[in-house]
Every structure is written in structure tokens, then in C-alpha cells.
Design a protein around this motif. Structure first.
Motif, mmCIF file in Angstrom:
data_model
loop_
_atom_site.group_PDB
_atom_site.id
_atom_site.type_symbol
_atom_site.label_atom_id
_atom_site.label_comp_id
_atom_site.label_asym_id
_atom_site.label_seq_id
_atom_site.Cartn_x
_atom_site.Cartn_y
_atom_site.Cartn_z
ATOM 1 N N GLU A 108 0.825 -1.210 0.000
ATOM 2 C CA GLU A 108 0.000 0.000 0.000
ATOM 3 C C GLU A 108 0.860 1.261 0.000
ATOM 4 O O GLU A 108 0.470 2.293 -0.556
ATOM 5 C CB GLU A 108 -0.930 0.002 1.208
ATOM 6 C CG GLU A 108 -2.025 -1.053 1.160
ATOM 7 C CD GLU A 108 -2.810 -1.114 2.463
ATOM 8 O OE1 GLU A 108 -2.496 -0.310 3.385
ATOM 9 O OE2 GLU A 108 -3.714 -1.948 2.570
ATOM 10 N N LEU A 109 2.028 1.174 0.628
ATOM 11 C CA LEU A 109 2.936 2.326 0.673
ATOM 12 C C LEU A 109 3.714 2.504 -0.630
ATOM 13 O O LEU A 109 4.343 3.550 -0.827
ATOM 14 C CB LEU A 109 3.923 2.180 1.836
ATOM 15 C CG LEU A 109 3.336 2.237 3.241
ATOM 16 C CD1 LEU A 109 4.425 1.991 4.284
ATOM 17 C CD2 LEU A 109 2.662 3.587 3.502
ATOM 18 N N GLY A 110 3.697 1.493 -1.497
ATOM 19 C CA GLY A 110 4.372 1.638 -2.783
ATOM 20 C C GLY A 110 5.399 0.583 -3.110
ATOM 21 O O GLY A 110 6.059 0.676 -4.155
ATOM 22 N N ALA A 111 5.559 -0.435 -2.266
ATOM 23 C CA ALA A 111 6.525 -1.495 -2.566
ATOM 24 C C ALA A 111 6.036 -2.337 -3.739
ATOM 25 O O ALA A 111 4.874 -2.742 -3.780
ATOM 26 C CB ALA A 111 6.748 -2.370 -1.346
ATOM 27 N N ASP A 112 6.927 -2.599 -4.690
ATOM 28 C CA ASP A 112 6.593 -3.447 -5.830
ATOM 29 C C ASP A 112 6.687 -4.925 -5.486
ATOM 30 O O ASP A 112 5.898 -5.742 -5.981
ATOM 31 C CB ASP A 112 7.534 -3.133 -7.003
ATOM 32 C CG ASP A 112 7.382 -1.715 -7.500
ATOM 33 O OD1 ASP A 112 6.389 -1.439 -8.188
ATOM 34 O OD2 ASP A 112 8.253 -0.881 -7.187
ATOM 35 N N VAL A 113 7.666 -5.282 -4.666
ATOM 36 C CA VAL A 113 7.872 -6.669 -4.250
ATOM 37 C C VAL A 113 8.152 -6.677 -2.754
ATOM 38 O O VAL A 113 9.019 -5.933 -2.285
ATOM 39 C CB VAL A 113 9.057 -7.326 -4.999
ATOM 40 C CG1 VAL A 113 9.271 -8.756 -4.514
ATOM 41 C CG2 VAL A 113 8.828 -7.296 -6.507
ATOM 42 N N VAL A 114 7.419 -7.518 -2.013
ATOM 43 C CA VAL A 114 7.659 -7.666 -0.583
ATOM 44 C C VAL A 114 8.134 -9.090 -0.324
ATOM 45 O O VAL A 114 7.491 -10.056 -0.745
ATOM 46 C CB VAL A 114 6.406 -7.367 0.251
ATOM 47 C CG1 VAL A 114 6.729 -7.478 1.744
ATOM 48 C CG2 VAL A 114 5.858 -5.989 -0.073
ATOM 49 N N ILE A 115 9.269 -9.225 0.357
ATOM 50 C CA ILE A 115 9.914 -10.506 0.608
ATOM 51 C C ILE A 115 9.813 -10.830 2.092
ATOM 52 O O ILE A 115 10.149 -9.988 2.933
ATOM 53 C CB ILE A 115 11.395 -10.449 0.173
ATOM 54 C CG1 ILE A 115 11.496 -10.115 -1.323
ATOM 55 C CG2 ILE A 115 12.099 -11.767 0.484
ATOM 56 C CD1 ILE A 115 12.882 -9.675 -1.750
ATOM 57 N N ASP A 116 9.372 -12.027 2.412
ATOM 58 C CA ASP A 116 9.303 -12.456 3.808
ATOM 59 C C ASP A 116 10.728 -12.649 4.326
ATOM 60 O O ASP A 116 11.479 -13.484 3.801
ATOM 61 C CB ASP A 116 8.520 -13.760 3.916
ATOM 62 C CG ASP A 116 8.210 -14.154 5.365
ATOM 63 O OD1 ASP A 116 8.988 -13.750 6.265
ATOM 64 O OD2 ASP A 116 7.222 -14.854 5.585
ATOM 65 N N TYR A 117 11.092 -11.897 5.346
ATOM 66 C CA TYR A 117 12.473 -11.979 5.831
ATOM 67 C C TYR A 117 12.769 -13.284 6.554
ATOM 68 O O TYR A 117 13.921 -13.563 6.879
ATOM 69 C CB TYR A 117 12.843 -10.780 6.705
ATOM 70 C CG TYR A 117 11.994 -10.532 7.924
ATOM 71 C CD1 TYR A 117 11.949 -11.429 8.980
ATOM 72 C CD2 TYR A 117 11.265 -9.357 8.045
ATOM 73 C CE1 TYR A 117 11.193 -11.185 10.104
ATOM 74 C CE2 TYR A 117 10.501 -9.103 9.163
ATOM 75 C CZ TYR A 117 10.462 -10.014 10.196
ATOM 76 O OH TYR A 117 9.710 -9.768 11.312
ATOM 77 N N HIS A 118 11.741 -14.113 6.801
ATOM 78 C CA HIS A 118 11.983 -15.419 7.393
ATOM 79 C C HIS A 118 12.485 -16.421 6.357
ATOM 80 O O HIS A 118 12.969 -17.497 6.709
ATOM 81 C CB HIS A 118 10.698 -15.970 8.030
ATOM 82 C CG HIS A 118 10.197 -15.161 9.176
ATOM 83 N ND1 HIS A 118 9.074 -14.361 9.083
ATOM 84 C CD2 HIS A 118 10.672 -15.000 10.437
ATOM 85 C CE1 HIS A 118 8.863 -13.770 10.241
ATOM 86 N NE2 HIS A 118 9.826 -14.127 11.079
ATOM 87 N N GLY A 119 12.343 -16.080 5.069
ATOM 88 C CA GLY A 119 12.736 -16.989 4.000
ATOM 89 C C GLY A 119 14.110 -16.687 3.444
ATOM 90 O O GLY A 119 14.940 -16.021 4.077
ATOM 91 N N ASP A 120 14.348 -17.148 2.212
ATOM 92 C CA ASP A 120 15.626 -16.962 1.530
ATOM 93 C C ASP A 120 15.595 -15.636 0.784
ATOM 94 O O ASP A 120 15.168 -15.564 -0.369
ATOM 95 C CB ASP A 120 15.874 -18.129 0.568
ATOM 96 C CG ASP A 120 17.283 -18.128 -0.017
ATOM 97 O OD1 ASP A 120 17.919 -17.058 -0.034
ATOM 98 O OD2 ASP A 120 17.739 -19.197 -0.471
ATOM 99 N N VAL A 121 16.020 -14.590 1.455
ATOM 100 C CA VAL A 121 15.932 -13.247 0.879
ATOM 101 C C VAL A 121 16.814 -13.102 -0.366
ATOM 102 O O VAL A 121 16.355 -12.572 -1.386
ATOM 103 C CB VAL A 121 16.264 -12.168 1.934
ATOM 104 C CG1 VAL A 121 16.266 -10.771 1.306
ATOM 105 C CG2 VAL A 121 15.255 -12.229 3.080
ATOM 106 N N PRO A 122 18.082 -13.553 -0.356
ATOM 107 C CA PRO A 122 18.903 -13.422 -1.568
ATOM 108 C C PRO A 122 18.278 -14.105 -2.787
ATOM 109 O O PRO A 122 18.311 -13.559 -3.899
ATOM 110 C CB PRO A 122 20.227 -14.083 -1.171
ATOM 111 C CG PRO A 122 20.311 -13.889 0.299
ATOM 112 C CD PRO A 122 18.899 -14.059 0.777
#
Length: 321
Positions: free
Chosen positions: A179-193
């Protein structure tokens, strides 16, 4: 005045203290609200002392009205509605602040909610633009998009025309980041790289705004694009780490570390001026808004810190006088 002080056993206590007086080039504000920051928790624990000459009262940003002008102050009047970037002193009913660190509260913005802006916006703007040189068409990764700085950084990056990747925990927080404008949101509990590699087609991020510090250093270097810039503004996962210099050199990339609190007054004033000229119009046209999780009375500072530590806060917590 009433202010929050830290006891010998690190408790936050409401205390009566003398009213501040303005020095040369300073104003005294009647504080409406103070914004909470991770740095406040560190200072309370004894890990982030105020710079020399600054108040030892916790608090790096406030909103309020001008109560008194010191010698040499121009451009402001008693009664002006303002918010301010501080080196300390925010958890109080009054605070003295250099006039160069004041920002006018935009028309239509609630005076209390304006306390959520100065530290977060000045930090995000100075690091994304001044340090990292983020520009339209580039890709930025904002670690911790649900935090105070992170939520501001998402909005600013989007307004600058960048493609915005961010990390957050859980679908509810991810939706709010979008809603703030992020195109992609990644769960930091997963494999971020791996997620960044997929989201960028393997090219990586041009800019990474990092609050993790040492614990995220290797992954951050791996996620940089050729010519990428990693800007470290927090150390939530440690202060000492190792970096593969060859990996950095192959990418012709760079790592920057910055703080805002201890910068000279002239540098802070320059950042505030740039924010007023470049970012404040975004508040007027809706590209940027204050993100406030909750407001609590000044006397509940202890409870506010507990909430901040809980990890459930999205945006900023405010202490209201």
C-alpha cells in the motif's frame, strides 16, 4: 517541565526537570508528541550515548509549537507549528533545538502525527539520495519496510521513480508495505537473496538500505547489482562482520555506513533544508504520509518501549505530552 529519565536500573520514569532555555540560534518548543526510534532503546541500554553537548533525555524527533526564540533566530515566530530533528531531549514537555533543524508542519497534517516524520524522513532521504544516489529506474531493496525509516524509505523511493523491493514479516505487513508503494515484498523469514535474485532477473539491487548490520553483510553484498551501493544505517544483527572484497570488487560496488545523530549542525541543517524543499511537497500532494501505529501518553514511555521491542509495530509509535 515533565520529562522521561532513565533510572539506575534502566527504567523509564516521569520526572520534574527545569524548563530549557534557548541558546544562540535555538528555539524552545512546547512538545506535542515525540517519535520513538530504535536508537532510543539503545540509548536506554547504555549503548548509544548522546553526542557531546546534547541533552541526555531520550528522543530524536518531536512536533509542537514554538514557545521561545533565542538570539539570532530568524524565519520563525512564537506559536509556529513545527516538527524537529533532535540530538536528544524529545521525551519531554519542552525541548531546545537549533532553528536549522525545524520543519513547518504541512497544512492539513495533524500536529501530533507530524512527530513521526523528522528522524525517519531525514534518515531515509539523506541515505537514499545523498549517499546512495538513488534515481528513477533503479532498483532499491529496503530492509525492514514496516519500520519507521523503512516505511518512509518505501514511499520516498517510489516517489523518486525507483522500483522498490522490501522485506517484512507475514502477509499482513506485506500488504501494508505494498500500500505504501513497494513493488515486491519478501518475507524476511525466507531466503531473501534468492527472492531478490528472482525479482531482479539475477541483476541484483542498485541500492540496499540496511538495518541489519554485520549479520546481513554477506547476503547484502551478494544481492548488489554491478555498481551497487549498500548503505548500512543499523546494526540489529551485530556490529562486526567480514566482507568478501573480491565479490565487492567484481561488482565495482561500495559499502557505506552512516549515522545522523552525531553529524555537525551544518550538515543536519543542510539535510533538513533539502527535505523541506524536495520531500515536503510530497506530503502536500499525497506521495508521502506519516505512518503512525499508535499514540501513548508520555507517562507510558515504558509501555511504548515494550511495544517497540515486540516487533508488532508498523510505522512509528508516538508519545503524546
Amino acid at each position: 517541565m515533565r520529562a522521561i529519565t532513565v533510572s539506575a536500573d534502566a527504567r523509564l520514569e516521569l520526572t520534574e526537570l527545569p524548563d530549557p532555555s534557548p541558546g544562540h540560534g535555538e528555539v524552545v518548543l512546547d512538545v506535542a508528541a515525540a517519535g520513538l526510534n530504535r536508537a532510543d532503546v539503545l540509548q536506554r541500554a547504555g549503548h548509544y550515548p548522546p553526542p557531546p553537548g546534547a541533552s541526555d533525555i531520550i528522543g530524536l524527533e518531536v512536533s509542537g509549537t514554538v514557545r521561545e526564540l533565542g538570539e539570532g533566530v530568524t524565519g520563525w515566530q512564537v506559536g509556529d507549528r513545527v516538527c524537529a530533528l533532535l540530538a536528544g531531549g524529545g521525551y519531554a514537555e519542552q525541548v531546545a533545538v537549533p532553528a536549522g533543524q525545524l520543519l513547518p508542519v504541512p497544512a492539513g497534517l495533524d500536529l501530533v502525527d507530524a512527530a513521526a516524520l523528522p528522524e525517519a524522513v531525514c534518515t531515509a532521504w539523506s541515505n537514499l539520495v545523498d549517499v546512495a544516489g538513488l534515481s528513477a529506474g533503479q532498483t532499491v531493496l529496503v530492509h525492514g519496510g514496516s519500520g519507521g525509516v523503512g516505511s518512509a524509505a518505501i514511499q520516498l523511493s517510489r516517489a523518486l521513480g525507483a522500483r522498490v523491493l522490501t522485506t517484512a514479516g507475514g502477509p499482513g505487513r506485506a500488504a501494508r508495505c505494498e500500500e505504501l508503494g513497494a513493488d515486491v515484498v519478501i518475507d524476511y523469514h525466507g531466503d531473501v537473496p534468492a527472492a531478490v535474485h528472482e525479482a531482479t532477473g539475477g541483476t541484483g539491487a542498485d541500492v540496499i538500505l540496511d538495518v541489519l548490520g554485520a549479520g546481513g553483510l554477506a547476503d547484502n553484498v551478494a544481492m548488489l547489482a554491478t555498481g551497487g551501493r549498500l548503505v548500512v544505517i543499523g546494526t540489529q544483527r551485530g556490529t562486526r562482520g567480514e566482507v568478501d572484497l573480491m565479490a565487492l570488487m567484481r561488482k565495482r560496488a561500495s559499502v557505506h555506513g552512516t549515522t545522523l545523530r552525531a553529524r555537525p549542525l551544518g550538515e543536519k541543517a543542510a539535510i533538513v533544508t533539502a527535505v523541506r524543499e524536495r520531500v515536503w511537497p510530497m506530503l502536500h500532494d499525497g506521495r508521502l504520509r506519516a505512518v503512525v501505529h499508535d499514540r501513548l501518553p508520555l507517562a507510558q514511555a515504558e509501555r511504548a518501549h515494550e511495544l517497540l521491542d515486540s516487533g508488532e509495530v508498523f510505522g512509528k509509535l508516538l508519545l503524546v505530552t
